[in-house]
Design a protein around this motif. Structure first.
Motif, PDB file in Angstrom:
ATOM      1  N   UNK A  76      13.611 -15.452  -3.005  1.00 58.00           N
ATOM      2  CA  UNK A  76      13.084 -16.613  -2.303  1.00 58.00           C
ATOM      3  C   UNK A  76      11.639 -16.423  -1.882  1.00 58.00           C
ATOM      4  N   UNK A  77      11.156 -15.178  -1.934  1.00 58.04           N
ATOM      5  CA  UNK A  77       9.826 -14.904  -1.380  1.00 58.04           C
ATOM      6  C   UNK A  77       8.782 -14.560  -2.431  1.00 58.04           C
ATOM      7  N   UNK A  78       9.135 -14.633  -3.705  1.00 56.85           N
ATOM      8  CA  UNK A  78       8.184 -14.170  -4.713  1.00 56.85           C
ATOM      9  C   UNK A  78       8.124 -15.145  -5.887  1.00 56.85           C
ATOM     10  N   UNK A  79       6.962 -15.257  -6.523  1.00 56.93           N
ATOM     11  CA  UNK A  79       6.846 -16.167  -7.666  1.00 56.93           C
ATOM     12  C   UNK A  79       7.456 -15.531  -8.910  1.00 56.93           C
ATOM     13  N   UNK A  80       8.774 -15.348  -8.869  1.00 56.09           N
ATOM     14  CA  UNK A  80       9.437 -14.530  -9.882  1.00 56.09           C
ATOM     15  C   UNK A  80       9.437 -15.137 -11.273  1.00 56.09           C
ATOM     16  N   UNK A  81       9.195 -16.454 -11.370  1.00 55.58           N
ATOM     17  CA  UNK A  81       9.294 -17.078 -12.699  1.00 55.58           C
ATOM     18  C   UNK A  81       7.940 -17.210 -13.391  1.00 55.58           C
ATOM     19  N   UNK A  82       6.873 -16.678 -12.798  1.00 56.13           N
ATOM     20  CA  UNK A  82       5.535 -16.817 -13.380  1.00 56.13           C
ATOM     21  C   UNK A  82       5.497 -16.390 -14.846  1.00 56.13           C
TER      22      UNK A  82
ATOM     23  N   UNK B  89       7.482 -21.534 -10.252  1.00 59.24           N
ATOM     24  CA  UNK B  89       7.728 -22.491 -11.338  1.00 59.24           C
ATOM     25  C   UNK B  89       6.434 -23.177 -11.756  1.00 59.24           C
ATOM     26  N   UNK B  90       6.224 -23.250 -13.078  1.00 59.99           N
ATOM     27  CA  UNK B  90       5.040 -23.945 -13.573  1.00 59.99           C
ATOM     28  C   UNK B  90       5.461 -25.239 -14.253  1.00 59.99           C
ATOM     29  N   UNK B  91       4.878 -26.341 -13.853  1.00 61.50           N
ATOM     30  CA  UNK B  91       5.228 -27.620 -14.474  1.00 61.50           C
ATOM     31  C   UNK B  91       4.990 -27.538 -15.981  1.00 61.50           C
TER      32      UNK B  91
END
Lengths: 401, 97, 209
Positions: free
Chosen positions: C95-101, C131-133
């Protein structure tokens, strides 16, 4: 011969074991710590007949190794970052005494700000300590180069300390397949320890070491030391060839890829050069003639091989994972000196990247290539990782013609 | 965890990087928690052992409420609680940050 | 999920290389998981790499590891920039990290969670966790690895279960290879870990399950 899946620190420790090292002294520091932990396990398990010396600092660690070398023993230490700086005084002593101590470095930047991640600041600031500096770009290379370390350092033509550098975390903690060699094979390649013609401390043949030398003769001694380091290129080359004959894996002091017809050549040291190879091959697919020249040895500095590698390229991009504060990157300084007297002098640009472990991805390399295109800013030293005053424009500085 | 503030400190640093007092309040270490202590006030005897033992000073000395912003989920409070009023539950939502 | 019915997870475009990002907490065995997955690929005669990235070691803090598997030598010496598979060992740290970059199209995301995959999927598409659009082509899977680990191993160490889920969800390495490296690594304790891995592979939930 088996293939193992080892991290860089394990590869270094396993090679040190194969070299039948007799004395190990080191002080723990991230990311080097595992190397010595593995070795102490080998000693405990009876796999390696070496003396582990507990020391209270890096200064003492290298002093113990130098002492062992003084009586003709084969000694090993490992460190990085602030640890090497604390050793620094003894590093000059060790080379001055012509002791072939070998050190493994899991490169880490220097504090402060506190940072445990890799760059080459720690080894490069010690570039003038008259140690041989060899840089590995993969875990297999950590193993192979460490196997070659003692044959090079202890060669009668060299007799100088040597360090094998590999980037902290990116190589020290990363696992990759490693093709290993047996102890029998190692014994054929690496001479047994303790058999040396160099002057050693021996009660049967008393000698005095570490003498005072007055100004009249000091330069003569220094020149010999300097030549021994410069000429060690021949020994390194010979050892690389012998290694290839016995184990099949090929090494050169400058590793090139795609430099033959290249218009742009990327130069640098360390693991980022593998990423640069990846990026260059991607660029080639798009029709850009990019070559890569990886400096396997930084000391001795392979001038001739470098000039050959660059060939007729118009532009040379020097990647530095370090900064010579107030000037440029440190590798850049040697590269520019090398090309100054060449008839065809390429444009030489410098990129300060990956400081403090900032990840160097193929995009980083592509960004350097983009900034290196003619007429971008007219300056020579770029900091693409630092946020410049304007979005998308990095800091750049330095005089150009 | 206060990344914007952190970036501002770095950008604004004229020479040495410094942080103002209290800035670590932004570093909500509740994010480190894999299990979460939940106090059952019905069973609580208000003995204060949890308050005494909590190494992070995350338990209020009067209400015995747990500060989930900083509780790292070590479980010492639940271990020490004599009436068994504190239960360690699995963390699923990450409310600590 | 039956291992014969799986589609291979996507590799890096234009190569046969797979890039996997493992995410968890210090102490959960993220680094060990990366190492063992790489080792299993090497057992299968392939080249592999496992590059952990973590800070000054702290139990409980975010820990990540990049695993790359290919038939040829891998030149990249950096953390994952374009993963095809994301394996999340911990149920809350993400929940705290941009894991899907950097996730590539067709990406497969495997979460250790009791929550329904559709719920996590909706959160991701809502713009959370890096998440990136534009990258809408991904599949969210969940498995309750913590319960499996508690039940079989008696400890909430989820790495062996999640390695099993990884095998079940991607087929990048085989369960046999995983079992072999677990045996090598854990000796007597391997049997339970293999059991946990298999249970997790069988316990994967897809959206709609």
């Amino acid at each position: 011969m088996t293939t193992e899946f080892w991290n860089g620190n394990m590869a270094a420790a396993q090679a040190v074991k194969r070299a039948r090292v007799q004395l190990i002294a080191a002080y723990p520091i991230t990311p080097q710590t595992h190397t010595v932990e593995y070795l102490s396990q080998f000693v405990n398990d009876g796999e390696l007949d070496a003396r582990m010396v507990k020391v209270e600092s890096e200064h003492s660690a290298l002093s113990a190794c130098a002492g062992a070398a003084a009586v003709g023993a084969r000694s090993f230490t490992a460190s990085c970052s602030q640890g090497i700086q604390l050793m620094s005084e003894v590093m000059y002593f060790t080379s001055g005494m012509r002791f072939p101590v070998v050190m493994a470095i899991a490169n880490r930047t220097l504090s402060v700000p506190v940072n445990i991640w890799p760059d080459h600041q720690d080894t490069l600031v010690n570039r003038d300590s008259c140690w041989l500096q060899i840089y590995a770009v993969s875990v297999q290379e950590v193993y192979d180069l460490m196997l070659m370390a003692y044959p090079i350092a202890e060669d009668p033509e060299v007799n100088l300390p040597l360090l094998i550098s590999y980037d902290g975390f990116i190589l020290s903690h990363a696992s990759e397949p490693v093709v290993t060699i047996t102890q029998e094979e190692a014994d054929q390649f690496i001479q047994p320890p303790g058999q040396t013609d160099r002057a050693i401390l021996d009660p049967e043949n008393p000698l005095q070491f570490g003498e005072v030398l007055f100004p009249e003769w000091y330069p003569d001694y220094e020149y010999k030391k300097h030549r021994a380091l410069a000429d060690s290129l021949t020994v390194i080359d010979r050892t690389f060839r012998k290694f290839k004959e016995q184990f099949g894996r090929e090494y050169h002091v400058v590793e090139t890829e795609g430099t033959g017809d290249a218009e742009v050549v990327i130069i640098g040291i360390g693991s980022m050069m593998q990423t640069a190879r990846y990026a260059a091959s991607e660029m080639r697919k798009r029709g850009e003639k990019v070559g890569v020249a990886n400096l396997r040895t930084f000391r001795p500095f392979p001038e001739e091989e470098l000039v050959k590698a660059v060939g007729h390229a118009k532009t040379v991009l020097v990647l530095d994972r370090d900064i010579g504060y107030g000037t440029s990157g440190m590798v850049y300084q040697d590269v520019t000196r090398t090309f100054y007297h060449q008839e065809q002098r390429p444009e030489l640009l410098n990129f300060i990247i990956g400081l403090g472990g900032k990840d160097i991805t193929p995009k980083t390399i592509e960004r350097c290539l983009e900034l290196g295109k003619p007429g971008f800013t007219g300056q020579s030293v770029f900091w693409p990782d630092a946020r410049g005053p304007k979005e998308g424009i990095p800091y750049s500085e330095g005089l150009t013609a | 965890m206060g990344m914007e503030k952190y970036e501002k400190f770095v950008k604004d640093a004229k020479d040495v990087l410094t942080y103002p007092p209290g800035w670590s309040l932004d570093n909500k270490t509740g994010a480190w928690r894999a299990t979460k202590p939940v106090l059952d006030h019905e069973r609580c005897t208000e003995c204060g052992l949890c308050w005494l033992y909590c190494p992070e000073a995350c338990i209020d000395s009067e209400s015995f409420d747990i500060d989930y912003d900083y509780c790292k989920g070590c479980g010492i409070c639940a271990e020490e609680c004599r009436p068994g009023a504190i239960e360690m539950q699995r963390e699923e939502t990450g409310e600590g940050a | 999920m039956d291992s014969t019915s799986i589609n291979l997870a996507p590799g890096v475009t234009g190569t046969d290389m797979h890039e996997v990002r493992l995410v968890g907490r210090g102490g959960q065995g993220v680094v060990t998981a990366g190492d063992l997955l790489g080792k299993a690929a090497v057992l299968e005669g392939r080249y592999a790499q496992s590059i952990p990235t973590f800070g000054p070691e702290r139990r409980g803090a975010l820990s990540q590891c990049t695993v790359r598997v290919s038939k040829d030598e891998i030149l990249l010496k950096c953390s994952s920039t374009s993963p095809g598979v994301l394996v999340v060992l911990d149920s809350s740290i993400w929940h705290f990290a941009p894991i899907t970059l950097g996730l590539v199209p067709g990406g497969r995301l495997i979460f250790n969670s009791t929550r329904p995959p559709a719920e996590i999927d909706a959160e991701l598409r809502g713009g959370k966790y890096g998440y990136q659009p534009g990258i809408d082509d991904f599949e969210v899977l969940t498995v309750d690895a913590t319960s499996i680990a508690m039940e079989i191993l008696g400890r909430p160490i989820t790495n062996t279960s999640m390695m099993g889920a990884f095998v079940g969800a991607t087929g990048i390495i085989s369960m046999d290879s995983l079992a072999r490296v677990l045996e090598e690594r854990f000796g007597e304790k391997a049997a339970l870990n293999i059991q946990a891995a298999k249970a997790a592979a069988a316990g994967i939930r897809k959206i709609g399950d």
